[in-house]
Write an enzyme that holds these catalytic residues in place. Structure first.
Site, PDB file in Angstrom:
ATOM      1  N   CYS A 346       0.826  -1.212   0.000  1.00 37.74           N
ATOM      2  CA  CYS A 346       0.000   0.000   0.000  1.00 37.74           C
ATOM      3  C   CYS A 346       0.856   1.255   0.000  1.00 37.74           C
ATOM      4  CB  CYS A 346      -0.926  -0.033   1.206  1.00 37.74           C
ATOM      5  SG  CYS A 346      -1.960  -1.491   1.159  1.00 37.74           S
ATOM      6  N   GLU A 347       1.547   1.499  -1.091  1.00 37.81           N
ATOM      7  CA  GLU A 347       2.358   2.691  -1.303  1.00 37.81           C
ATOM      8  C   GLU A 347       2.332   2.969  -2.795  1.00 37.81           C
ATOM      9  OE1 GLU A 347       4.288   4.504   0.831  1.00 37.81           O
ATOM     10  OE2 GLU A 347       4.170   3.215   2.593  1.00 37.81           O
TER      11      GLU A 347
END
Ligand SMILES: *Cc1c(COP(=O)(O)O)cnc(C)c1O
Length: 425
Positions: A346-347
């Site tokens: 989640c980046e």
């Protein structure tokens, strides 16, 4: 040169189809070629022929015990930057007299263990470190063999995060202060001055910065001799770049060209013992990261290939916007696509390749990220609670898992829920 190649339409490492490894071990997984690693070490050693040279592999580039054993068997020593790396290289059978210890933040316990092991040299990076090293050595009744890392203030013309020899970098002592510090070192009871060290950066694609740095060192060695300080060796660091396969990229110098350049720059000092600390040039093109395509996804006009490897497995694209080639394990026809290859983390920075023209990859297809043998697994983390990938070494028709994929239990190992938190319900 490396030993990853297509046979018909299947990508092989030496004599093993990578699809077989992906099937049997799963993905993500790092795969290294024995033949490539040993060849790269030999070519580098040959490039220094004529010098009294010791090649100390930079362990932070790739630190699996099996890879280290392979390189030590080929005559390499080790350049370490922590007590953890000391533990690794000793476990892999490195001759302590081939270990140099670099890094700006060595602690007293790390110094003690290295002194007890009997390493070849400490590369000291500050006056405070020199004082502490002398004290720790005296406590053990020894003298620490010491080089001072000098910052030659040359621009290596590489990515700013991997440039270490500029004036404003945290590494080394400014050349202008080196003479005074050598005087002090020579007078300290726990220090045995043995050498001079420098390392100006990584992924250098030109020999000029090496030449400039070595010429500055040569001047300094001359000055030190006038001051009555004789050095046994000159450590010229690592940093030689590799081709990552980007079209517009200038090809880096070959080890042969590098060897010629440093011999010329060393001039009369070429008779001294020379230590080199290559990492990337030995391991970079000797490893790939295998991955499986999870989804194809389209957002606005952009195409994404979502795969099961991510920035926690291979950080270089996110950290340095580094380019790595993407190869399907099975080549097939069809129109090429232009896509970002991204992982599940989640980046937004979690990508392995961006805006890349690649052969079509569908759900379930396997691919390899090339040139991932250096600063790949060694920079891997558990971010997003992702188990670290497996590592595999191929030799001819055989392969072995040299690090098991981490389990879910590995992820929480060492963690504890204290009594004062009570029960969950
Ligand atoms: C990282 C490092 C190296 C190796 O650099 P490469 O670019 O991988 O050759 C050598 N010496 C020191 C002190 C380093 O920090």
């Amino acid at each position: 040169m490396n030993h990853f190649h297509y046979k018909d339409d299947d990508l092989y490492c030496e004599d093993v189809p990578l699809a077989r490894i992906a099937e049997e071990v799963g993905t993500p997984a790092y795969v290294y070629s024995h033949a490539t690693l040993s060849r790269h070490l030999r070519v580098f050693q040959d490039a220094l022929a004529g010098l009294d040279a010791l090649v100390c592999f930079s362990v932070k580039a790739s630190s699996n015990l099996a890879l280290l054993r392979l390189l030590f068997s080929g005559g390499a020593g080790a350049d370490i930057v922590s007590g953890g790396e000391l533990h690794r290289v000793l476990a892999a059978g490195c001759d302590p007299q081939k270990i140099v210890f670099s890094g700006v933040g060595k602690t007293a316990p790390e110094m003690r263990r290295a002194l007890e092991a009997g390493i070849l040299a400490f590369n000291v990076e500050s006056e405070g470190e020199l004082d502490l090293l002398s004290r720790v050595a005296r406590e053990l009744g020894r003298r620490a063999p010491t080089s001072i890392r000098v910052n030659p203030d040359v621009d290596p013309e590489t990515h700013p995060y991997i440039a270490t020899g500029l004036r404003e970098s945290k590494f080394g002592i400014p050349a202008s202060e080196a003479r005074a510090l050598y005087q002090k070192a020579a007078a300290l009871p726990g220090i045995d001055v043995v050498g001079l060290d420098c390392h100006i950066g990584s992924q250098l694609t030109n020999t000029a910065p090496f030449r400039d740095a070595i010429e500055k060192l040569v001047t300094l060695v001359r000055d030190l001799e006038r001051d009555g300080i004789e050095l046994e060796h000159l450590d010229i660091g690592g940093g030689l770049g590799i081709p990552y396969g980007r079209d517009e990229e200038a090809p880096p110098p070959t080890p042969g060209e590098y060897g010629e350049a440093i011999k010329r720059a060393l001039g009369p000092l070429a008779s001294k013992r020379i230590i080199c600390e290559p990492g990337r040039v030995i391991a970079g093109n000797a490893g790939v990261l295998l991955s499986t395509v999870l989804y194809r996804k389209r957002a606005q006009s952009k195409e994404f290939v979502v795969v099961d490897a991510a920035m926690n497995d291979l950080l270089r694209p996110a950290l340095y916007e580094a380019f790595h080639p993407v190869w399907p394990l099975r080549r097939r026809g069809g129109e090429r696509i232009r896509a970002d290859v991204v992982g599940p983390v989640c980046e937004t920075g979690d990508f392995l390749a961006r805006e890349r023209e690649i052969s079509p990859l569908e759900t379930g297809d396997r691919m390899a990220v090339g040139a991932a043998g250096a600063y790949g697994f060694s920079m891997a983390s558990n971010y997003n609670s992702r188990p670290k990938p497996a590592e595999i070494l191929v030799k001819g028709p055989r392969y072995a898992v040299v690090r098991h994929r981490e389990s879910l239990a590995d992820l929480t190992r060492g963690e504890a829920i204290p009594d004062f938190l009570g029960d969950a319900d």
